[in-house]
Design an enzyme around this catalytic site. Structure first.
Site, PDB file in Angstrom:
ATOM      1  N   HIS A   1       0.837  -1.199   0.000  1.00 46.64           N
ATOM      2  CA  HIS A   1       0.000   0.000   0.000  1.00 46.64           C
ATOM      3  C   HIS A   1       0.872   1.250   0.000  1.00 46.64           C
ATOM      4  O   HIS A   1       2.099   1.163  -0.095  1.00 46.64           O
ATOM      5  CB  HIS A   1      -1.017  -0.025   1.151  1.00 46.64           C
TER       6      HIS A   1
ATOM      7  N   HIS B   1       4.087   1.467   2.176  1.00 43.81           N
ATOM      8  CA  HIS B   1       5.282   0.777   1.652  1.00 43.81           C
ATOM      9  C   HIS B   1       5.859   1.579   0.485  1.00 43.81           C
ATOM     10  O   HIS B   1       7.073   1.708   0.328  1.00 43.81           O
ATOM     11  CB  HIS B   1       4.929  -0.631   1.168  1.00 43.81           C
TER      12      HIS B   1
ATOM     13  N   CYS C   1       1.371 -10.904  19.779  1.00 40.35           N
ATOM     14  CA  CYS C   1       0.584 -10.256  18.719  1.00 40.35           C
ATOM     15  C   CYS C   1       1.114 -10.780  17.380  1.00 40.35           C
ATOM     16  O   CYS C   1       2.263 -10.521  17.023  1.00 40.35           O
ATOM     17  CB  CYS C   1       0.706  -8.734  18.775  1.00 40.35           C
TER      18      CYS C   1
ATOM     19  N   CYS D   1       2.219  -8.019  14.829  1.00 39.07           N
ATOM     20  CA  CYS D   1       3.584  -7.490  15.029  1.00 39.07           C
ATOM     21  C   CYS D   1       4.620  -8.607  14.996  1.00 39.07           C
ATOM     22  O   CYS D   1       5.810  -8.328  14.942  1.00 39.07           O
ATOM     23  CB  CYS D   1       3.720  -6.809  16.394  1.00 39.07           C
TER      24      CYS D   1
ATOM     25  N   CYS E   1      -3.481  -4.624  20.911  1.00 42.98           N
ATOM     26  CA  CYS E   1      -2.297  -4.016  20.299  1.00 42.98           C
ATOM     27  C   CYS E   1      -2.779  -2.750  19.570  1.00 42.98           C
ATOM     28  O   CYS E   1      -3.686  -2.833  18.725  1.00 42.98           O
ATOM     29  CB  CYS E   1      -1.664  -4.987  19.293  1.00 42.98           C
TER      30      CYS E   1
ATOM     31  N   HIS F   1      -2.644  -3.041  15.702  1.00 37.11           N
ATOM     32  CA  HIS F   1      -3.428  -4.061  14.991  1.00 37.11           C
ATOM     33  C   HIS F   1      -4.855  -4.209  15.512  1.00 37.11           C
ATOM     34  O   HIS F   1      -5.631  -5.002  14.964  1.00 37.11           O
ATOM     35  CB  HIS F   1      -2.679  -5.403  14.993  1.00 37.11           C
TER      36      HIS F   1
ATOM     37  N   LYS G   1      -3.479   4.190  11.721  1.00 37.42           N
ATOM     38  CA  LYS G   1      -2.410   3.815  10.805  1.00 37.42           C
ATOM     39  C   LYS G   1      -2.956   2.910   9.708  1.00 37.42           C
ATOM     40  O   LYS G   1      -3.662   1.942   9.982  1.00 37.42           O
ATOM     41  CB  LYS G   1      -1.314   3.078  11.577  1.00 37.42           C
TER      42      LYS G   1
ATOM     43  N   LYS H   1      -2.591  -3.278   6.179  1.00 35.32           N
ATOM     44  CA  LYS H   1      -3.245  -4.336   5.419  1.00 35.32           C
ATOM     45  C   LYS H   1      -4.262  -5.052   6.295  1.00 35.32           C
ATOM     46  O   LYS H   1      -5.371  -5.350   5.880  1.00 35.32           O
ATOM     47  CB  LYS H   1      -2.184  -5.352   4.965  1.00 35.32           C
TER      48      LYS H   1
END
Ligand code: ME8
Length: 510
Positions: free
Chosen positions: A17, A20, A125, A128, A143, A146, A300, A303
């Site tokens: 995305h 990246h 997690c 992560c 988390c 996430h 944030k 994905k």
């Protein structure tokens, strides 16, 4: 002089995305900037292909492992190729070359007695790929990156004690204030180091995670994905525990800058320097850390959360180079930045109105009145000279820094827009279209056009790291065929050069 720039290697459990795309573009812009300054840059990016979440994605796909890994890794490589990323090496952690270096590093540390086996219970997690402390979680016990609760795991594993290196790391950060940039992230790391460090679990039992590099000293385990992934920065330039083989490695390593976002600050600023110390290697020269692009929902972009901006969709709308420029210009230096297709379109229109219109207006005008030839520079006034000299001085200053940094790339992109605004204002206030109609003002007309064209030449050269094709198009529209360098001398545009009105640099988008 050499320089080595790296991006994180990306997980392949989803499609790439804009986040990246950003870090990888930033590295490429830095590479082009440093190359213009005469440095020889080695740039690496790649994919992180092991661990539990890649394993789960592979199982869900029903594909053969090697085919799955290649297909997913190619998604990233194809995007980077489409974005004109000039990487020198594309890392794949599933490659035999990388795995051999992970094995070498593990053996080296194990043989020094720095790894021990014990039973452990902790909250894991999967997003992560890390064990979490309760203080890492939000008030719901999730988390924060996430938005999921970690799972309790009890297992026997191999551990790498970190605590004995904590004071060394604190001292290193304090005595190397430029090591982590911007400085606020160094402060954050010192905060992480204010409490004792837990042993790092560096293995996963194969009955839970089989996708990884087998531990050389216990075949029932694979290597923890982070221990494996961080090694990419040294495996891709050929590190060996046999120091006699490290000549190329040493040359590049001493000039290494890692680019990363703050999500992976701890792994890069705490685990990695300690791993390196135990391997007898100095820390990389710099860690350059950026904030997040924030998607819908103001969290944030990720994905796993499905709130991503797709770089292919953006490139279809506005092309790759305006995207490269926008990302470098719009990322805030003081916190997270919002991103959406609408904001990207606004950025595109700003470029089109600023640089695009200026180039088209002036070239059309001289095609009409001067047979398309660059006019004489004999009658420039002090004001004309001042404009070109100011622009040239500003870019000379920005290209004269010791090293590229996040701040520098951001300032350079802003300076391009600022210089464009200055030239547009000059052009509008001198009204060359009025001068063109009066024969007695022909010399003045020529001076205004020359000044505008020469300023445009300098701006186009400074744009090269962000928009290499558009920069080259502007230069060749002014009859210049050499690649730009980092010397921005004023009044170098040759009178009588044949200019060409080509297609618009930034075609209209809806
Ligand atoms: O963490 N904003 O891989 P990853 C800005 N495999 N940058 C972002 C971003 C966002 N919203 N989202 C991702 C991993 N990035 C590990 C790394 S390195 C030895 C191993 C960028 O696929 C940013 O560079 O989760 C971030 O650090 C990286 O992608 C994380 O990519």
């Amino acid at each position: 002089m050499k320089k080595y720039i790296t991006t994180p290697i990306y997980y392949i459990n989803g499609s790439p995305h804009i986040g990246h795309a950003y870090t990888t573009i930033l590295g490429d812009v830095m590479k082009k900037y440093e190359t213009m300054r005469g440095l020889n840059v080695h740039y690496t990016t790649g994919t992180d292909e092991h661990g539990q979440k890649n394993q789960t994605s592979c199982q869900e796909s029903g594909m053969e492992l090697a085919d799955f890994l290649k297909m997913r890794s190619d998604n990233f490589r194809n995007l980077f190729d489409k974005m004109d990323i000039d990487y020198d090496y594309f890392v794949r952690t599933s490659s035999p070359e990388h795995k051999a270096v992970v094995t070498d590093a593990l053996n080296y540390i194990y043989n020094k007695g720095l790894i021990k086996k014990k039973s452990y219970e902790g909250l894991y997690c999967v997003g992560c790929e890390q064990f979490k402390k309760p203080s890492d979680l939000d008030e719901r016990g999730f988390c924060p990156d996430h938005q999921k609760a970690p799972v309790l795991i009890t297992e026997e594993n191999y551990f790498f004690p970190l605590e004995e290196h904590r004071q060394w790391l604190i001292d290193y950060i304090k005595s190397n204030p430029d090591w982590i940039q911007p400085k606020r992230f160094a402060k954050e790391v010192l905060g992480m180091l204010s409490e004792p460090l837990e042993d790092l679990c560096i293995s996963r039992p194969k009955n839970r995670v089989w996708l990884g590099v087998e531990l050389p000293f216990d075949k029932d385990f694979v290597t923890y994905i982070w221990f494996d992934a961080l090694i990419n920065y040294i495996s891709s330039i050929g590190w060996s525990s046999d120091v006699s083989k490290n000549q190329k490695f040493n040359e590049l390593w001493s000039e290494c800058t890692h680019l990363l976002a703050k999500d992976i600050l701890k792994t890069h600023a705490v685990y990695w320097p300690i791993m390196l110390k135990c391997l007898g290697i100095n820390p990389p020269k710099h860690l350059i850390v950026h904030d997040y692009w924030i998607g819908e929902g103001s969290i944030k972009m990720s994905k796993s959360l499905g709130n991503v901006v797709d770089p292919y969709e953006v490139m279809d709308i506005m092309g790759v180079e305006p995207l490269r420029f926008y990302l470098c210009n719009a990322m805030s230096l003081n916190g997270d930045s919002q991103i959406s297709i609408d904001l990207l379109k606004q950025g595109y229109k700003q470029l089109a109105n600023n640089i695009g219109n200026l180039q088209m207006r002036v070239l059309k005008m001289i095609a009409k009145n001067l047979n398309g030839l660059v006019p004489s520079k004999d009658n420039l006034t002090t004001k004309d000279k001042k404009l070109v000299e100011t622009i040239s001085n500003n870019f000379n200053r920005l290209y004269n820094h010791n090293e590229s940094s996040l701040e520098l790339i951001s300032e350079l992109s802003s300076e391009i827009l600022k210089a464009g605004d200055m030239v547009n204002a000059y052009f509008a206030s001198n009204e060359p279209w009025v001068l063109a109609k009066d024969e007695t003002k022909f010399e003045r007309y020529q001076a205004v056009i020359y000044t505008t064209l020469d300023a445009l030449r300098i701006i186009a050269s400074a744009m090269y790291p962000f928009m290499p094709t558009i920069s080259t198009k502007i230069l060749s529209s002014l009859g210049i065929n050499e690649k730009p360098t980092s010397k921005f001398a004023p009044f170098e545009l040759t009178p009588n050069n044949q200019t060409i009105v080509g297609d618009p640099l930034f075609p209209f988008i809806g």
